[in-house]
Structures are given as structure tokens and as C-alpha cells.
Design an enzyme around this catalytic site. Structure first.
Site, PDB file in Angstrom:
ATOM      1  N   ASP A 162       0.856  -1.191   0.000  1.00 17.36           N
ATOM      2  CA  ASP A 162       0.000   0.000   0.000  1.00 17.36           C
ATOM      3  C   ASP A 162       0.896   1.247   0.000  1.00 17.36           C
ATOM      4  O   ASP A 162       1.924   1.296   0.694  1.00 17.36           O
ATOM      5  CB  ASP A 162      -0.893  -0.009   1.246  1.00 17.36           C
ATOM      6  CG  ASP A 162      -2.026   0.999   1.152  1.00 17.36           C
ATOM      7  OD1 ASP A 162      -3.188   0.561   1.141  1.00 17.36           O
ATOM      8  OD2 ASP A 162      -1.743   2.218   1.106  1.00 17.36           O
ATOM      9  N   ILE A 163       0.476   2.235  -0.757  1.00 19.88           N
ATOM     10  CA  ILE A 163       1.260   3.466  -0.889  1.00 19.88           C
ATOM     11  C   ILE A 163       1.229   4.318   0.394  1.00 19.88           C
ATOM     12  O   ILE A 163       2.040   5.238   0.556  1.00 19.88           O
ATOM     13  CB  ILE A 163       0.739   4.274  -2.096  1.00 19.88           C
ATOM     14  CG1 ILE A 163       1.821   5.136  -2.702  1.00 19.88           C
ATOM     15  CG2 ILE A 163      -0.492   5.082  -1.733  1.00 19.88           C
ATOM     16  CD1 ILE A 163       1.439   5.720  -4.050  1.00 19.88           C
ATOM     17  N   HIS A 215     -10.343  -5.247  -2.706  1.00 22.25           N
ATOM     18  CA  HIS A 215      -9.017  -5.441  -2.112  1.00 22.25           C
ATOM     19  C   HIS A 215      -9.136  -5.751  -0.632  1.00 22.25           C
ATOM     20  O   HIS A 215     -10.055  -5.307   0.040  1.00 22.25           O
ATOM     21  CB  HIS A 215      -8.127  -4.210  -2.314  1.00 22.25           C
ATOM     22  CG  HIS A 215      -8.740  -2.939  -1.829  1.00 22.25           C
ATOM     23  ND1 HIS A 215      -9.675  -2.233  -2.558  1.00 22.25           N
ATOM     24  CD2 HIS A 215      -8.576  -2.237  -0.678  1.00 22.25           C
ATOM     25  CE1 HIS A 215     -10.046  -1.163  -1.895  1.00 22.25           C
ATOM     26  NE2 HIS A 215      -9.401  -1.142  -0.727  1.00 22.25           N
ATOM     27  N   PHE A 216      -8.185  -6.534  -0.163  1.00 26.51           N
ATOM     28  CA  PHE A 216      -8.050  -6.824   1.263  1.00 26.51           C
ATOM     29  C   PHE A 216      -6.716  -6.267   1.721  1.00 26.51           C
ATOM     30  O   PHE A 216      -5.700  -6.414   1.035  1.00 26.51           O
ATOM     31  CB  PHE A 216      -8.115  -8.335   1.520  1.00 26.51           C
ATOM     32  CG  PHE A 216      -9.471  -8.917   1.234  1.00 26.51           C
ATOM     33  CD1 PHE A 216     -10.441  -8.983   2.226  1.00 26.51           C
ATOM     34  CD2 PHE A 216      -9.786  -9.366  -0.040  1.00 26.51           C
ATOM     35  CE1 PHE A 216     -11.702  -9.512   1.966  1.00 26.51           C
ATOM     36  CE2 PHE A 216     -11.044  -9.896  -0.317  1.00 26.51           C
ATOM     37  CZ  PHE A 216     -12.003  -9.960   0.691  1.00 26.51           C
ATOM     38  N   HIS A 217      -6.727  -5.632   2.887  1.00 28.00           N
ATOM     39  CA  HIS A 217      -5.500  -5.108   3.474  1.00 28.00           C
ATOM     40  C   HIS A 217      -4.917  -6.171   4.412  1.00 28.00           C
ATOM     41  O   HIS A 217      -5.632  -6.688   5.266  1.00 28.00           O
ATOM     42  CB  HIS A 217      -5.789  -3.870   4.326  1.00 28.00           C
ATOM     43  CG  HIS A 217      -6.436  -2.739   3.601  1.00 28.00           C
ATOM     44  ND1 HIS A 217      -5.782  -1.567   3.300  1.00 28.00           N
ATOM     45  CD2 HIS A 217      -7.696  -2.579   3.108  1.00 28.00           C
ATOM     46  CE1 HIS A 217      -6.612  -0.736   2.677  1.00 28.00           C
ATOM     47  NE2 HIS A 217      -7.779  -1.328   2.553  1.00 28.00           N
ATOM     48  N   GLN A 246     -14.833   2.502   1.703  1.00 27.87           N
ATOM     49  CA  GLN A 246     -14.050   2.031   0.567  1.00 27.87           C
ATOM     50  C   GLN A 246     -13.712   3.241  -0.297  1.00 27.87           C
ATOM     51  O   GLN A 246     -14.591   4.054  -0.595  1.00 27.87           O
ATOM     52  CB  GLN A 246     -14.847   1.004  -0.252  1.00 27.87           C
ATOM     53  CG  GLN A 246     -14.075   0.441  -1.432  1.00 27.87           C
ATOM     54  CD  GLN A 246     -14.851  -0.641  -2.207  1.00 27.87           C
ATOM     55  OE1 GLN A 246     -16.028  -0.896  -1.931  1.00 27.87           O
ATOM     56  NE2 GLN A 246     -14.183  -1.255  -3.166  1.00 27.87           N
TER      57      GLN A 246
END
Ligand code: 5GP
Ligand code: ZN
Length: 133
Positions: A29-30, A98-100, A92
């Protein structure tokens, strides 16, 4: 297609790729908020948990487990939180499923459980509303 995660899969936008297979793609993740914060996404564009097919969901879960085990067994982490948002009401912000993965150590100082303000209704009322028969 203006989806930012589709662009990442197609390498139109660079990413720090952690893992890739036929169906899924995982990258850092950025946000740079937690060391190792990773996103796991399907290669096909699906909006969120409400429209994903069972087969894709199974592939995603397998990738989530593979990466989680790698982080714990090989990378010095001790556990993971898996976080997810479906729908703008659920905060969201990128509308490609997506899943973190938040890798954890016992002394990392991260609190991944939000403190909710409290339910408005009694459990009986909530149960009557929500039970799936
Ligand atoms: P959401 O709030 O939808 O659950 O999470 C979206 C996540 O995507 C955020 O954590 C955000 O930092 C991440 N993100 C947004 N744009 C990019 C990008 O261009 N590259 C990467 N690696 N992550 C992104
Ligand atoms: Zn997409």
C-alpha cells in the site's frame, strides 16, 4: 478503464509487487502507515465483496493466507490483521476489490481495532432484523 488498481496490474502504474499468480496480485500500500501494509486484489476488475464470485474469493483468500504465513514464518512478524471495506458507506475509497494485510508484532504500537461508539439497538431487535433463515 480508469481503475487505479487495474493500471497497477497492467503495469501502467508502478507498484512494489509482493506476489502474483494467475488470479491475484499483491503489492505494498502506498500509504506508508504501517510497515508491510499490503493489498491483495483479484486480477479481474470486481468492485467489492458484494459482487465477487466464489471462485475468485477463494483465490483471494488463498493468496491472503500464503502472504500472511510468509510474513510470519520468514519476515519477522508475529500475526496479521486482515481489513476490508465494501461500499463508500464503509469507507471504501478504491472500487476494485481489495483486502488489506497489516502485519503485526506484539510491540508495534499499532491499534487495528477501532473503538466504536456503541450500538443503538438491543441485540434482540438487531437479531430479528439480521438473521438469515
Ligand atoms: P480502501 O480505503 O478502499 O479500503 O483502501 C484503498 C487503499 O489503496 C488505501 O490504503 C490507499 O493508500 C491505497 N492506494 C490508493 N492508491 C494507491 C496507489 O496508487 N498505489 C498503491 N500501492 N496503493 C494505493
Ligand atoms: Zn480495477
Amino acid at each position: 478503464m480508469s481503475c487505479i488498481f487495474c493500471k497497477i496490474i497492467n503495469q501502467e502504474i508502478p507498484s512494489f509487487k509482493i506476489y502474483e499468480d494467475e488470479y491475484t496480485y499483491a503489492f505494498l500500500d502506498i500509504a506508508k502507515d504501517v510497515d508491510g501494509h499490503t493489498l491483495v486484489i483479484p486480477k479481474k476488475h470486481i468492485e467489492n465483496i458484494l459482487d465477487v464470485d466464489a471462485e475468485t474469493l477463494e483465490h483471494l483468500m488463498n493468496t491472503i493466507q500464503k502472504i500472511s504465513k510468509h510474513y510470519v514464518e520468514n519476515c519477522g512478524f508475529e500475526g496479521v490483521n486482515i481489513l476490508h471495506a465494501s461500499g463508500s458507506a464503509a469507507q471504501q475509497t478504491v472500487f476494485h476489490l481489495h483486502f488489506h494485510i497489516i502485519p503485526r508484532t506484539s510491540n508495534d504500537g499499532v491499534d487495528a481495532w477501532p473503538k466504536f461508539s456503541g450500538a443503538k439497538n438491543e441485540l434482540e431487535k438487531t437479531f430479528d432484523l439480521l438473521k438469515l433463515e
